[in-house]
Design a protein around this motif. Structure first.
Motif, PDB file in Angstrom:
ATOM      1  N   ALA A   1      32.608  36.947  29.031  1.00  0.00           N
ATOM      2  CA  ALA A   1      33.008  35.926  28.060  1.00  0.00           C
ATOM      3  C   ALA A   1      33.746  34.730  28.653  1.00  0.00           C
ATOM      4  O   ALA A   1      33.519  33.597  28.249  1.00  0.00           O
ATOM      5  N   ASN A   2      34.623  34.958  29.586  1.00  0.00           N
ATOM      6  CA  ASN A   2      35.388  33.863  30.203  1.00  0.00           C
ATOM      7  C   ASN A   2      36.123  34.391  31.430  1.00  0.00           C
ATOM      8  O   ASN A   2      36.160  35.602  31.672  1.00  0.00           O
ATOM      9  N   GLY A   3      36.739  33.484  32.162  1.00  0.00           N
ATOM     10  CA  GLY A   3      37.379  33.855  33.423  1.00  0.00           C
ATOM     11  C   GLY A   3      38.709  34.565  33.252  1.00  0.00           C
ATOM     12  O   GLY A   3      39.156  35.271  34.162  1.00  0.00           O
ATOM     13  N   THR A   4      39.368  34.368  32.115  1.00  0.00           N
ATOM     14  CA  THR A   4      40.648  35.031  31.873  1.00  0.00           C
ATOM     15  C   THR A   4      40.426  36.506  31.546  1.00  0.00           C
ATOM     16  O   THR A   4      41.039  37.393  32.169  1.00  0.00           O
ATOM     17  N   THR A   5      39.538  36.748  30.590  1.00  0.00           N
ATOM     18  CA  THR A   5      39.221  38.130  30.226  1.00  0.00           C
ATOM     19  C   THR A   5      38.653  38.870  31.435  1.00  0.00           C
ATOM     20  O   THR A   5      38.882  40.075  31.596  1.00  0.00           O
TER      21      THR A   5
ATOM     22  N   THR B   1      49.554  28.501  40.100  1.00  0.00           N
ATOM     23  CA  THR B   1      48.163  28.751  39.708  1.00  0.00           C
ATOM     24  C   THR B   1      48.051  28.363  38.246  1.00  0.00           C
ATOM     25  O   THR B   1      49.045  28.003  37.615  1.00  0.00           O
ATOM     26  N   PHE B   2      46.839  28.423  37.703  1.00  0.00           N
ATOM     27  CA  PHE B   2      46.666  28.225  36.271  1.00  0.00           C
ATOM     28  C   PHE B   2      47.225  29.462  35.561  1.00  0.00           C
ATOM     29  O   PHE B   2      47.099  30.573  36.066  1.00  0.00           O
ATOM     30  N   ILE B   3      47.828  29.248  34.421  1.00  0.00           N
ATOM     31  CA  ILE B   3      48.506  30.320  33.675  1.00  0.00           C
ATOM     32  C   ILE B   3      47.638  31.570  33.470  1.00  0.00           C
ATOM     33  O   ILE B   3      48.144  32.699  33.425  1.00  0.00           O
ATOM     34  N   ALA B   4      46.320  31.382  33.371  1.00  0.00           N
ATOM     35  CA  ALA B   4      45.416  32.498  33.057  1.00  0.00           C
ATOM     36  C   ALA B   4      45.568  33.664  34.028  1.00  0.00           C
ATOM     37  O   ALA B   4      45.443  34.826  33.630  1.00  0.00           O
ATOM     38  N   THR B   5      45.840  33.367  35.304  1.00  0.00           N
ATOM     39  CA  THR B   5      45.944  34.435  36.304  1.00  0.00           C
ATOM     40  C   THR B   5      47.027  35.435  35.891  1.00  0.00           C
ATOM     41  O   THR B   5      46.824  36.653  35.944  1.00  0.00           O
ATOM     42  N   ALA B   6      48.172  34.905  35.443  1.00  0.00           N
ATOM     43  CA  ALA B   6      49.287  35.769  35.054  1.00  0.00           C
ATOM     44  C   ALA B   6      49.119  36.302  33.633  1.00  0.00           C
ATOM     45  O   ALA B   6      49.485  37.442  33.331  1.00  0.00           O
TER      46      ALA B   6
ATOM     47  N   ALA C   1      44.746  37.399  44.493  1.00  0.00           N
ATOM     48  CA  ALA C   1      44.597  36.261  45.406  1.00  0.00           C
ATOM     49  C   ALA C   1      43.826  35.185  44.647  1.00  0.00           C
ATOM     50  O   ALA C   1      42.756  35.455  44.104  1.00  0.00           O
ATOM     51  N   VAL C   2      44.388  33.982  44.602  1.00  0.00           N
ATOM     52  CA  VAL C   2      43.735  32.892  43.861  1.00  0.00           C
ATOM     53  C   VAL C   2      43.232  31.845  44.856  1.00  0.00           C
ATOM     54  O   VAL C   2      44.032  31.281  45.610  1.00  0.00           O
ATOM     55  N   HIS C   3      41.949  31.613  44.854  1.00  0.00           N
ATOM     56  CA  HIS C   3      41.383  30.596  45.751  1.00  0.00           C
ATOM     57  C   HIS C   3      41.490  29.249  45.029  1.00  0.00           C
ATOM     58  O   HIS C   3      40.486  28.661  44.597  1.00  0.00           O
TER      59      HIS C   3
ATOM     60  N   GLU D   1      40.380  39.124  43.442  1.00  0.00           N
ATOM     61  CA  GLU D   1      40.256  37.720  43.841  1.00  0.00           C
ATOM     62  C   GLU D   1      39.910  36.876  42.616  1.00  0.00           C
ATOM     63  O   GLU D   1      38.866  37.100  41.994  1.00  0.00           O
ATOM     64  N   ASP D   2      40.767  35.931  42.282  1.00  0.00           N
ATOM     65  CA  ASP D   2      40.501  34.991  41.193  1.00  0.00           C
ATOM     66  C   ASP D   2      39.741  33.807  41.803  1.00  0.00           C
ATOM     67  O   ASP D   2      40.325  32.938  42.444  1.00  0.00           O
ATOM     68  N   CYS D   3      38.419  33.842  41.600  1.00  0.00           N
ATOM     69  CA  CYS D   3      37.538  32.827  42.202  1.00  0.00           C
ATOM     70  C   CYS D   3      37.130  31.771  41.174  1.00  0.00           C
ATOM     71  O   CYS D   3      36.088  31.121  41.342  1.00  0.00           O
ATOM     72  N   ALA D   4      37.932  31.614  40.131  1.00  0.00           N
ATOM     73  CA  ALA D   4      37.585  30.686  39.041  1.00  0.00           C
ATOM     74  C   ALA D   4      37.251  29.286  39.555  1.00  0.00           C
ATOM     75  O   ALA D   4      36.402  28.596  38.999  1.00  0.00           O
ATOM     76  N   GLN D   5      37.916  28.874  40.635  1.00  0.00           N
ATOM     77  CA  GLN D   5      37.716  27.514  41.150  1.00  0.00           C
ATOM     78  C   GLN D   5      36.949  27.509  42.468  1.00  0.00           C
ATOM     79  O   GLN D   5      36.926  26.497  43.153  1.00  0.00           O
ATOM     80  N   ALA D   6      36.322  28.625  42.795  1.00  0.00           N
ATOM     81  CA  ALA D   6      35.820  28.744  44.176  1.00  0.00           C
ATOM     82  C   ALA D   6      34.383  29.254  44.321  1.00  0.00           C
ATOM     83  O   ALA D   6      34.043  29.887  45.321  1.00  0.00           O
TER      84      ALA D   6
ATOM     85  N   PHE E   1      35.309  35.119  38.109  1.00  0.00           N
ATOM     86  CA  PHE E   1      34.919  33.702  38.138  1.00  0.00           C
ATOM     87  C   PHE E   1      35.023  33.133  36.732  1.00  0.00           C
ATOM     88  O   PHE E   1      34.916  33.867  35.754  1.00  0.00           O
ATOM     89  N   SER E   2      35.184  31.827  36.655  1.00  0.00           N
ATOM     90  CA  SER E   2      35.146  31.140  35.364  1.00  0.00           C
ATOM     91  C   SER E   2      34.041  30.094  35.404  1.00  0.00           C
ATOM     92  O   SER E   2      33.854  29.418  36.418  1.00  0.00           O
ATOM     93  N   PHE E   3      33.334  29.981  34.286  1.00  0.00           N
ATOM     94  CA  PHE E   3      32.343  28.898  34.136  1.00  0.00           C
ATOM     95  C   PHE E   3      32.760  27.976  32.992  1.00  0.00           C
ATOM     96  O   PHE E   3      31.925  27.437  32.273  1.00  0.00           O
TER      97      PHE E   3
ATOM     98  N   GLY F   1      34.470  22.488  32.874  1.00  0.00           N
ATOM     99  CA  GLY F   1      34.882  21.606  33.966  1.00  0.00           C
ATOM    100  C   GLY F   1      34.884  22.262  35.337  1.00  0.00           C
ATOM    101  O   GLY F   1      35.150  21.595  36.340  1.00  0.00           O
ATOM    102  N   LYS F   2      34.583  23.539  35.437  1.00  0.00           N
ATOM    103  CA  LYS F   2      34.594  24.204  36.744  1.00  0.00           C
ATOM    104  C   LYS F   2      33.390  23.747  37.588  1.00  0.00           C
ATOM    105  O   LYS F   2      32.490  23.093  37.073  1.00  0.00           O
ATOM    106  N   ASN F   3      33.361  24.111  38.853  1.00  0.00           N
ATOM    107  CA  ASN F   3      32.282  23.631  39.731  1.00  0.00           C
ATOM    108  C   ASN F   3      30.904  23.993  39.180  1.00  0.00           C
ATOM    109  O   ASN F   3      29.956  23.249  39.328  1.00  0.00           O
TER     110      ASN F   3
HETATM  111  C1  PLP Z   1      39.911  28.373  34.781  1.00  0.00           C
HETATM  112  C2  PLP Z   1      40.729  29.389  35.448  1.00  0.00           C
HETATM  113  C3  PLP Z   1      40.897  30.683  34.927  1.00  0.00           C
HETATM  114  C4  PLP Z   1      40.452  31.066  33.548  1.00  0.00           C
HETATM  115  O1  PLP Z   1      39.128  30.883  33.248  1.00  0.00           O
HETATM  116  P1  PLP Z   1      38.666  30.663  31.739  1.00  0.00           P
HETATM  117  O2  PLP Z   1      37.179  30.788  31.842  1.00  0.00           O
HETATM  118  O3  PLP Z   1      39.101  29.310  31.310  1.00  0.00           O
HETATM  119  O4  PLP Z   1      39.250  31.742  30.904  1.00  0.00           O
HETATM  120  C5  PLP Z   1      41.579  31.616  35.676  1.00  0.00           C
HETATM  121  N1  PLP Z   1      42.124  31.310  36.872  1.00  0.00           N
HETATM  122  C6  PLP Z   1      42.020  30.074  37.392  1.00  0.00           C
HETATM  123  C7  PLP Z   1      42.617  29.804  38.745  1.00  0.00           C
HETATM  124  C8  PLP Z   1      41.331  29.064  36.696  1.00  0.00           C
HETATM  125  O5  PLP Z   1      41.240  27.851  37.231  1.00  0.00           O
END
Ligand code: PLP
Length: 368
Positions: free
Chosen positions: A59-63, A86-91, A131-133, A157-162, A181-183, A186-188
């Motif tokens: 569903a999303n990168g946070t979940t 980092t972006f709040i979602a990681t925590a 680990a957040v890239h 590994e939080d690869c949301a931006q990587a 990963f997050s899509f 605005g992500k890559n």
């Molecule tokens: C965007 C992002 C997330 C969360 O992803 P969502 O798809 O918006 O829930 C988590 N960690 C980092 C580092 C992000 O940039």
């Protein structure tokens, strides 16, 4: 003067309009709205392109992070190390899993998790490290894995931006137990709504994850355990499938633009983010430090130049963290960094002329 946006998703859509429209049409015609073929095909393709063993769209990168923690058996009573910058979602995902995020200072050189500080924050309940890239700059993964191994920690590994980033030739997300990963648009690699991905090399973890995100389902109406609904939509998978074919080209362009900014700005004394020699950075954002951010922001507004701040508050200073009892001033490196950073206009369709204009305005008013 021509306005320069921070990013330009319209330009990207225009270049792929007919293919994306056809993919959306295909989902409507097949009514594979949730999970189904589109998601399976996209998941397979994403694993092939990024490099990874097993994985599924969600569903999303946070979940995705919350699911990863649950899969590793982390929950109430456990602590998880998270970088303070980092972006709040990681925590937030750690809180959602019922565990406690333990914030770790970032490192002066790399601006990523400082392992000396991490060591000082270990306790008997520390079970994992995320680990957040961040910004698409890979973390030094051997060091992190060695640290985690020495202290019995699981690594996510939080690869949301990587997407497509590599450390020492190996794709990010293939070092720890699970990668997310997050899509987000605005992500890559961005969907037309929320979407994410969970990847692992472990078949047992994958079995759990696949069922867990789909109501604990093994079969249509046979539920092995209580899961959640965190599935990817067919529509998102179809859109992502089209865009994925261009991701490598867009990534190379990001790298080229980042080198151009690096060259112009470091020559004028600005501190830019420097990836490690062994890293293939994919630059989700282009971040530079300035001493007078308010003046720079005001000048950008006057000149019609978009910008962002990622992120203006380190986690310890977020109101949401008040209950965890972190004092202001306890993380001098990340607190100072958060006051100095500005994200410049940055997207694959950007021209070098636009980039030159941004660099000129920044160097006219910005102080390194
Ligand atoms: C965007 C992002 C997330 C969360 O992803 P969502 O798809 O918006 O829930 C988590 N960690 C980092 C580092 C992000 O940039």
């Amino acid at each position: 003067m021509e306005k320069i946006p921070f990013m330009d998703l319209a330009a990207q859509y225009q270049s792929l309009e007919s293919e994306i429209n056809a993919a959306i049409r295909r989902v409507i015609d097949s009514r594979a709205f949730i999970h189904g073929r589109e998601v399976e095909e996209f998941s397979r393709e994403f694993l092939r392109v990024h490099g990874g063993g097993l994985g599924i769209g969600c569903a999303n990168g946070t979940t995705a992070i919350t699911v990863a923690l649950r899969a590793l058996g982390i929950g109430p009573g456990d602590e998880v190390l998270v970088p303070n910058h980092t972006f709040i979602a990681t925590a937030e995902a750690v809180v959602e899993a019922g565990a406690r995020p333990v914030l770790v200072e970032i490192n002066e050189n790399w601006r990523q998790m400082d392992l000396v500080d991490a060591k000082a924050r270990l306790g008997p309940r520390t079970k994992a490290l995320i680990a957040v890239h961040l910004y698409g700059l890979p973390e030094p993964m051997e060091e992190i894995m060695e640290f985690a191994g020495a202290h019995g920690l699981k690594v996510i590994e939080d690869c949301a931006q990587a997407q497509l980033a590599r450390w020492n030739g190996k794709p990010v997300g293939t070092f720890g137990s699970i990668a997310t990963f997050s899509f987000y648009p605005g992500k890559n690699l961005g969907a037309f709504g929320d979407a994410g991905f969970i990847m692992t090399g472990d078949a047992q973890l994958f079995d759990f994850i696949r069922c867990y995100v789909d109501h604990g389902r093994q079969d249509k109406y046979v539920h092995e355990f209580f899961g959640i609904n965190a599935r990817m939509d067919g529509m998102q998978a179809a859109v992502l499938g089209v865009k994925l074919r261009f991701l490598e080209t867009w990534t190379e362009r990001r790298r080229e633009l980042a080198r151009a900014y690096d060259e112009l700005l470091s020559r004028r004394g600005f501190r830019v983010l420097k990836p490690h020699d062994r890293a293939r950075a994919v630059y989700h954002l282009y971040v530079v430090e300035v001493a007078n951010r308010e003046e720079v922001a005001a000048e950008f507004k006057r000149e019609g130049i978009g910008y962002g701040i990622h992120y203006p508050l380190p986690l310890n200073a977020q109101p949401a963290f008040a209950a965890l009892g972190y004092a202001r001033g306890g993380f001098p490196v990340s607190e100072k960094f958060a006051e100095r950073i500005v994200s410049l206009p940055f997207f694959p369709e950007m021209t070098l002329t636009q980039l030159q204009t941004v660099a000129d305005v920044l160097t006219r008013v910005g102080r390194p």
